[in-house]
Enzyme design. Structure first.
Site, short mmCIF file in Angstrom:
data_model
loop_
_atom_site.label_atom_id
_atom_site.label_comp_id
_atom_site.label_asym_id
_atom_site.label_seq_id
_atom_site.Cartn_x
_atom_site.Cartn_y
_atom_site.Cartn_z
N SER A 39 0.81 -1.44 0.22
CA SER A 39 -0.15 -0.21 -0.13
C SER A 39 0.74 1.18 -0.20
O SER A 39 1.66 1.69 1.04
CB SER A 39 -1.12 0.09 1.52
N HIS A 46 -7.69 1.40 -9.73
CA HIS A 46 -7.25 0.59 -8.94
C HIS A 46 -6.64 -0.70 -9.70
O HIS A 46 -6.26 -1.76 -8.93
CB HIS A 46 -7.46 0.26 -7.32
N HIS A 87 -5.91 -8.55 -2.60
CA HIS A 87 -5.76 -9.31 -1.59
C HIS A 87 -6.82 -9.84 -1.05
O HIS A 87 -7.90 -9.76 -1.94
CB HIS A 87 -6.24 -7.80 -0.24
N TYR A 123 -8.56 -10.40 1.59
CA TYR A 123 -10.10 -9.77 2.47
C TYR A 123 -10.92 -9.23 1.18
O TYR A 123 -11.96 -8.39 1.42
CB TYR A 123 -9.48 -8.55 2.83
N GLU A 124 -10.72 -9.08 0.03
CA GLU A 124 -11.65 -8.69 -1.13
C GLU A 124 -12.29 -9.39 -1.34
O GLU A 124 -13.32 -9.17 -2.51
CB GLU A 124 -10.60 -7.58 -2.06
N ALA A 171 2.58 -2.71 4.04
CA ALA A 171 2.52 -1.39 5.39
C ALA A 171 1.90 -2.42 6.10
O ALA A 171 1.24 -3.16 6.34
CB ALA A 171 1.61 -1.07 4.57
N MET A 215 -1.64 -7.69 6.27
CA MET A 215 -2.87 -8.20 5.66
C MET A 215 -2.39 -8.97 4.10
O MET A 215 -3.04 -9.13 2.96
CB MET A 215 -3.93 -7.86 5.56
N SER A 216 -1.20 -8.47 4.20
CA SER A 216 -1.34 -9.45 2.64
C SER A 216 0.36 -10.47 2.74
O SER A 216 0.76 -11.15 3.80
CB SER A 216 -0.08 -7.69 2.17
N ASN A 220 1.72 1.94 11.63
CA ASN A 220 0.83 2.65 12.94
C ASN A 220 1.01 1.49 13.41
O ASN A 220 2.34 0.53 13.76
CB ASN A 220 -0.53 2.37 12.42
N HIS A 244 -6.81 3.89 8.23
CA HIS A 244 -6.05 3.03 6.09
C HIS A 244 -6.09 4.40 6.18
O HIS A 244 -4.30 5.04 5.70
CB HIS A 244 -6.97 2.71 5.72
N1 HPA Z 1 -2.75 -4.21 11.40
C1 HPA Z 1 -3.18 -5.26 10.15
N2 HPA Z 1 -2.71 -4.93 8.65
C2 HPA Z 1 -2.32 -3.68 8.58
C3 HPA Z 1 -1.61 -2.74 9.47
C4 HPA Z 1 -2.30 -3.36 10.93
O1 HPA Z 1 -2.43 -2.93 12.11
N3 HPA Z 1 -0.99 -1.59 9.49
C5 HPA Z 1 -1.36 -2.15 7.81
N4 HPA Z 1 -1.53 -2.98 7.54
#
Ligand code: HPA
Length: 299
Positions: A27, A58, A80, A82-83, A110, A213-214, A237, A273
């Protein structure tokens, strides 16, 4: 197999040179494709059988060119799980890369920090992973095996190539990244919700440093067909590890606050996000420089 071969034949007829390295960008980290020399790009939608995201604007593209002296192919845009995409679609590009002759896969993502010592903006050279969907029976290699690609049962204890990890650490040192360059364990979660506090604590108890998530499906498919893998996470984060001072929980360590019933005080980490994308934007150039420096080192 037939679909993979058709994609790779189409690309082989059009790509400038057979790529040796493939990069799958996370991302906000797709800017690395802009560093390729003599780029030639193809929209996913134009490549036979190539899965493309249905989200407008996208769809994604493949960019061929040279980076750090290496013939390289880079994805911009990623599917992904999750999609709702089945695993075979998520890993389709990896298998096409293999058929094109790629030997090394670099995956960036990320990720949220689970390790409390990590800071937003840190880069992590992935040493190992925890495939939570896979452990629960939803791994990328689930289903009939394609023996032309790789074995039914494969060793994953050396999934992240030791020489590539050393190259990344050396490249990071040369770039002056210092203590912001880490080595750690990445966990894949299904998403798309970010983790609860209890889930983040669970991941920490498993020895996880970063969560996302990837990546893990692509790494599994790459190892299955014998590619060497380097994984890099950008910490965007910090995962929420406690409930904050204003929580109505009566934990001793959180006592002393008034205002019972007010969940989530100022201290609670809240993943978003927007924050993930903003940090990606701030640190993208560093991630790109690191990848380029690694490719220069492995000539
Ligand atoms: N959790 C899951 N996936 C993520 C996060 C997170 O805190 N940050 C970026 N992708």
């Amino acid at each position: 197999m037939h679909a993979l071969e058709a994609s790779s034949l189409w690309l082989r007829a059009r790509a400038p040179a057979p790529p040796r390295v493939a990069i799958i960008c996370g991302s906000g980290l797709g800017g690395i494709a802009d560093r390729l020399q003599e780029p030639v790009a193809f929209d996913f939608a134009d490549i036979p059988n190539f899965p493309s995201s249905t989200v407008a604007g996208h769809a994604g593209r493949l960019v061929f060119g040279r980076l750090g002296g290496q013939p390289t192919v880079c994805t911009q845009g990623r599917l992904h799980s999750y999609e709702g995409h089945p695993a075979w679609k998520v890993v389709f590009p990896v298998r096409v890369f293999h058929l094109l002759g790629v030997r090394i896969l670099i995956v960036t993502n990320a990720a949220g920090a689970i390790n409390p010592d990590y800071s937003v903006g840190d880069l992590v050279v992935i040493r190992d992973h925890v495939d939570l969907p896979g452990l629960a029976g939803n791994g990328a290699l689930r289903g009939p095996n394609e023996p032309q690609l790789g074995p039914r049962f494969l060793c994953m204890s050396d999934a992240y190539d030791a020489a590539l990890r050393s190259a990344a650490l050396a490249a990071g040192k040369a770039l002056g990244l210092g203590a912001s360059l880490r080595r750690g364990t990445y966990a894949m979660v299904g998403g798309p919700g970010y983790e609860t506090v209890a889930e983040s604590r669970l991941l920490r108890s498993l020895g996880v440093d970063a969560v996302g998530m990837s990546t893990v499906p692509e790494v599994a498919a790459a190892r299955h067909c014998g590619l060497r893998v380097l994984g890099l996470s950008l910490i965007t984060n910090k995962a929420a590890m406690d409930y904050g001072r204003r929580d109505d929980d009566d934990d001793e360590e959180e006592g002393g606050e008034e205002g019972g019933g007010h969940r989530g005080g100022d201290e609670v980490e809240r993943a978003s996000h927007d924050e993930v994308l903003a940090v990606g934007e701030q640190r993208a150039a560093t991630v790109e420089s690191l990848v380029e420096a690694v490719l220069n080192l492995i000539t």
